[in-house]
Design an enzyme around this catalytic site. Structure first.
Site, PDB file in Angstrom:
ATOM      1  N   LYS A 263      -0.956   1.373  -9.537  1.00  0.00           N
ATOM      2  CA  LYS A 263      -1.636   1.506  -8.255  1.00  0.00           C
ATOM      3  C   LYS A 263      -1.198   2.807  -7.623  1.00  0.00           C
ATOM      4  O   LYS A 263      -0.003   3.098  -7.525  1.00  0.00           O
ATOM      5  CB  LYS A 263      -1.257   0.329  -7.336  1.00  0.00           C
ATOM      6  CG  LYS A 263      -1.941   0.366  -5.986  1.00  0.00           C
ATOM      7  CD  LYS A 263      -3.312  -0.271  -6.052  1.00  0.00           C
ATOM      8  CE  LYS A 263      -4.216   0.095  -4.898  1.00  0.00           C
ATOM      9  NZ  LYS A 263      -4.930   1.393  -5.090  1.00  0.00           N
TER      10      LYS A 263
ATOM     11  N   GLN B  64       5.500   6.825  -6.194  1.00  0.00           N
ATOM     12  CA  GLN B  64       4.635   5.667  -5.929  1.00  0.00           C
ATOM     13  C   GLN B  64       5.244   4.378  -6.465  1.00  0.00           C
ATOM     14  O   GLN B  64       5.136   3.317  -5.855  1.00  0.00           O
ATOM     15  CB  GLN B  64       3.263   5.909  -6.580  1.00  0.00           C
ATOM     16  CG  GLN B  64       2.160   4.984  -6.078  1.00  0.00           C
ATOM     17  CD  GLN B  64       1.549   5.463  -4.775  1.00  0.00           C
ATOM     18  OE1 GLN B  64       1.237   6.634  -4.628  1.00  0.00           O
ATOM     19  NE2 GLN B  64       1.373   4.565  -3.829  1.00  0.00           N
TER      20      GLN B  64
ATOM     21  N   LYS C 130       7.830   3.248  -3.980  1.00  0.00           N
ATOM     22  CA  LYS C 130       7.134   2.915  -2.732  1.00  0.00           C
ATOM     23  C   LYS C 130       6.450   1.552  -2.857  1.00  0.00           C
ATOM     24  O   LYS C 130       6.588   0.684  -1.999  1.00  0.00           O
ATOM     25  CB  LYS C 130       6.083   3.997  -2.458  1.00  0.00           C
ATOM     26  CG  LYS C 130       5.283   3.803  -1.181  1.00  0.00           C
ATOM     27  CD  LYS C 130       4.015   4.652  -1.144  1.00  0.00           C
ATOM     28  CE  LYS C 130       4.272   6.123  -1.377  1.00  0.00           C
ATOM     29  NZ  LYS C 130       3.071   6.950  -1.089  1.00  0.00           N
TER      30      LYS C 130
ATOM     31  N   LYS D  86      -0.654   7.560 -10.416  1.00  0.00           N
ATOM     32  CA  LYS D  86      -1.284   8.576  -9.578  1.00  0.00           C
ATOM     33  C   LYS D  86      -2.216   9.388 -10.453  1.00  0.00           C
ATOM     34  O   LYS D  86      -2.014   9.483 -11.659  1.00  0.00           O
ATOM     35  CB  LYS D  86      -0.217   9.513  -8.992  1.00  0.00           C
ATOM     36  CG  LYS D  86      -0.680  10.264  -7.779  1.00  0.00           C
ATOM     37  CD  LYS D  86      -0.515   9.420  -6.531  1.00  0.00           C
ATOM     38  CE  LYS D  86      -1.078  10.061  -5.299  1.00  0.00           C
ATOM     39  NZ  LYS D  86      -0.666   9.323  -4.087  1.00  0.00           N
TER      40      LYS D  86
ATOM     41  N   GLY E 190      -7.623   6.661  -2.618  1.00  0.00           N
ATOM     42  CA  GLY E 190      -7.717   8.061  -2.200  1.00  0.00           C
ATOM     43  C   GLY E 190      -6.357   8.716  -2.024  1.00  0.00           C
ATOM     44  O   GLY E 190      -5.310   8.074  -2.075  1.00  0.00           O
ATOM     45  N   ASP E 191      -6.389  10.011  -1.859  1.00  0.00           N
ATOM     46  CA  ASP E 191      -5.225  10.824  -1.484  1.00  0.00           C
ATOM     47  C   ASP E 191      -5.840  12.119  -0.947  1.00  0.00           C
ATOM     48  O   ASP E 191      -7.003  12.110  -0.494  1.00  0.00           O
ATOM     49  CB  ASP E 191      -4.311  11.069  -2.705  1.00  0.00           C
ATOM     50  CG  ASP E 191      -2.932  11.621  -2.313  1.00  0.00           C
ATOM     51  OD1 ASP E 191      -2.066  10.833  -1.912  1.00  0.00           O
ATOM     52  OD2 ASP E 191      -2.733  12.847  -2.386  1.00  0.00           O
TER      53      ASP E 191
ATOM     54  N   THR F 208      -2.190   4.252   6.651  1.00  0.00           N
ATOM     55  CA  THR F 208      -1.038   5.113   6.360  1.00  0.00           C
ATOM     56  C   THR F 208      -0.468   5.705   7.656  1.00  0.00           C
ATOM     57  O   THR F 208       0.743   5.659   7.898  1.00  0.00           O
ATOM     58  CB  THR F 208      -1.413   6.224   5.369  1.00  0.00           C
ATOM     59  OG1 THR F 208      -2.092   5.627   4.260  1.00  0.00           O
ATOM     60  CG2 THR F 208      -0.190   6.964   4.883  1.00  0.00           C
TER      61      THR F 208
ATOM     62  N   ASN G 268      -6.704  12.288   6.807  1.00  0.00           N
ATOM     63  CA  ASN G 268      -6.663  10.840   7.033  1.00  0.00           C
ATOM     64  C   ASN G 268      -5.331  10.389   7.654  1.00  0.00           C
ATOM     65  O   ASN G 268      -5.321   9.684   8.672  1.00  0.00           O
ATOM     66  CB  ASN G 268      -6.914  10.111   5.707  1.00  0.00           C
ATOM     67  CG  ASN G 268      -6.683   8.632   5.814  1.00  0.00           C
ATOM     68  OD1 ASN G 268      -5.584   8.139   5.556  1.00  0.00           O
ATOM     69  ND2 ASN G 268      -7.687   7.910   6.248  1.00  0.00           N
TER      70      ASN G 268
ATOM     71  N   SER H 179      -3.881  -1.321   0.740  1.00  0.00           N
ATOM     72  CA  SER H 179      -4.693  -1.352  -0.486  1.00  0.00           C
ATOM     73  C   SER H 179      -4.459  -2.673  -1.226  1.00  0.00           C
ATOM     74  O   SER H 179      -5.388  -3.275  -1.763  1.00  0.00           O
ATOM     75  CB  SER H 179      -4.318  -0.193  -1.411  1.00  0.00           C
ATOM     76  OG  SER H 179      -4.944   1.005  -1.017  1.00  0.00           O
TER      77      SER H 179
END
Ligand code: NDP
Ligand code: 2IT
Length: 451
Positions: free
Chosen positions: A91, A112, A115, A127, A166-167, A211, A242, A383
């Site tokens: 993820k 990630q 996290k 990622k 997204g990123d 976020t 964002n 998410s």
């Protein structure tokens, strides 16, 4: 400083991943925190467990050909690094930016993994992205690029396998185009294969905001440990995408005053407080450069624009800094300027925005410092809530979703603070986040055998 038992592991990572400085930086930071863990629990050094955690499970690199509006064929490179699936399907987001390369995607996938573990949700780490530059591209070009990108990536995805979101450079529009192509290629309406979807086809309320809101909740919890709050504080938020926009919104709701935001062309200061509606108009509707905020607002009365390269946004005096643009955007010199101007807390909305020197300066100066892998985890946590809603074919209210987000962020804060204390460094959120994230991933990997 790295523990001597961990130095050979770092040496091997440096040697095997040549020319990937961001990945080296991310691994070094985690290994620096693990010395006390392996002293207390030497069994973590067995079975090459840490070496395996530093090696992605799978790395995919592919060609992305597409046709621009002039009929010219363009080629970009696509990436997906499936870093660790001990806790759940891979993820993590997709980044479209010209600076993207395999080392950057690996650093992001590595971060990630920890996290996602900190969120307590059943998600592994991954990622991806491309060196595609969306700036100035038409909707048609963006769509054709996204369709071509997904035409290769789809075979590696699945709601139980790998779930992107997204990123940088990837928001609701891009997720929609990619979901449409995935659906067409697989003939399945597999809502849980991507998150960050729009509400009318399976998205979650509060994911867009999550976020920035989450980072603000984290900083709020950190300030509360010193009996402080956002009320009346001056805040600087870098970026204006964002994460930045919804940080501005939540900080304002909590009574703080955001006085500066930026993009890669420079930064704006508005001493009266950023006008959020105007910022959203410039960035979300017009997709324009940040200086347009001033053209619409009118200069003067404490509002001005500073071009990139002239001075840093971190020279603007503030009580709280929330770097929310990109990696290594806040240098040692920036940290020194912030400290000199009396900054009290830093919450990383972006991934690894502070250089190691900056982190050291904050910590040595007693500034409360929340590392990205803890502070910006609200996005991926929400998410996971989107995946939960998709799996149960349900849709929650905004309030219900935000309440879950707020409680997840409080938990992450308390976990990091508690772990730092347990390992002898109260208030060291970097140590707490790295150790708590590591232990969850390591325990799951151990339970699953040598994989
Ligand atoms: P967006 O694309 O929405 O916004 C990115 C912002 O950062 C833009 O203002 C952009 O300016 C600026 N920026 C990007 N790259 C650079 C650069 N090299 N130099 C200067 N400014 C730059 O992305 P997000 O807001 O989603 O992401 C921001 C950060 O937050 C990233 O580090 C991302 O990994 C991280 N993050 C995002 C999450 C999410 O849910 N979206 C979750 C957790 C972390 P310009 O337009 O001029 O390029
Ligand atoms: O860095 C991140 O945590 C993200 N870009 C969000 C990942 C996700 O899967 O929501």
């Amino acid at each position: 400083m790295i523990d001597e038992k961990l130095q050979p592991i770092l040496n091997q990572v440096l040697q095997r991943n040549h020319g990937e400085p961001e990945f080296h930086q991310a691994v070094r930071e985690v290994l620096e925190s693990l010395g006390r863990v392996v002293t207390k629990h030497p069994d973590y050094l067995d079975q090459a467990l840490i070496e395996r955690i530093c090696e992605p499970e799978r790395q995919i690199i592919f060609r992305v050909p597409w046709v621009d509006d002039k009929g010219q064929v363009q080629i970009n490179r696509g990436f997906r690094v499936q870093f660790n699936s001990a806790l759940g399907p891979y993820k993590g987001g997709l980044r479209f930016h010209p600076s993207v390369n395999i080392g950057i995607i690996k650093f992001l996938g590595f971060e990630q993994t920890f996290k996602n573990a900190l969120t307590g949700m059943p998600i592994g780490g991954g990622k991806g992205g491309s060196d595609f530059n969306p700036r100035g591209r038409s909707d048609g070009e963006i769509m054709r690029f996204c369709q071509s990108f997904m035409t290769e990536l789809y075979r590696h995805l699945g709601e139980y396998t790998d779930v992107p979101a997204g990123d940088i450079g990837v928001g609701g529009r891009e997720i929609g185009f990619m979901f449409g192509q995935y659906k067409r290629l697989t003939n399945r309406y597999e809502a849980g294969v991507l998150t960050g979807k729009a509400l009318f086809y399976g998205g979650s309320r509060a994911r867009t905001e999550a976020t920035g809101y989450g980072n603000t909740y984290f900083v709020q919890a950190m300030l509360a440990t010193k009996k402080q709050s956002f009320e009346g504080k001056k805040v600087v938020v870098s970026g204006s995408g964002n994460v930045a926009i919804y940080s501005v919104e939540k900080v304002q709701e909590f009574g703080g005053k955001v006085i500066a935001v930026s993009d890669s062309s420079g930064y704006i200061v508005d001493e009266q407080g950023i006008d959020l509606e105007l910022l959203r108009q410039v960035k979300e509707v017009r997709r324009a450069r940040i200086s347009e905020y001033l053209s619409l607002r009118g200069e003067g009365r404490g509002a001005y624009f500073v071009k990139a390269g002239q001075s840093s946004i971190w020279s603007v005096p503030c009580d709280v800094a929330m770097p929310s643009a990109t990696q290594n955007e806040l240098t040692g010199a920036d940290a020194s300027a912030l400290v000199k101007n009396g900054v009290m807390a830093v919450g990383e909305g972006a991934n690894m925005p502070s250089t190691p020197e900056a982190v050291r300066i904050f910590q040595e100066s007693g500034v409360m410092f929340a590392p990205g892998k803890a502070a910006n985890a609200g996005g991926v946590a929400t998410s996971a809530l989107e995946m939960q809603q998709n799996a149960s074919r349900d849709s929650w209210t905004f309030e219900q979703t935000e309440t879950r987000l707020a409680s997840i962020m409080r938990n992450i804060h308390d976990t990091c603070a508690g772990t730092a204390e347990e390992f002898g460094s109260p208030g060291d959120y970097v140590l707490g986040a790295n150790i708590a994230g590591f232990v969850r991933v390591a325990e799951a990997m151990r339970a699953l055998g040598v994989i």
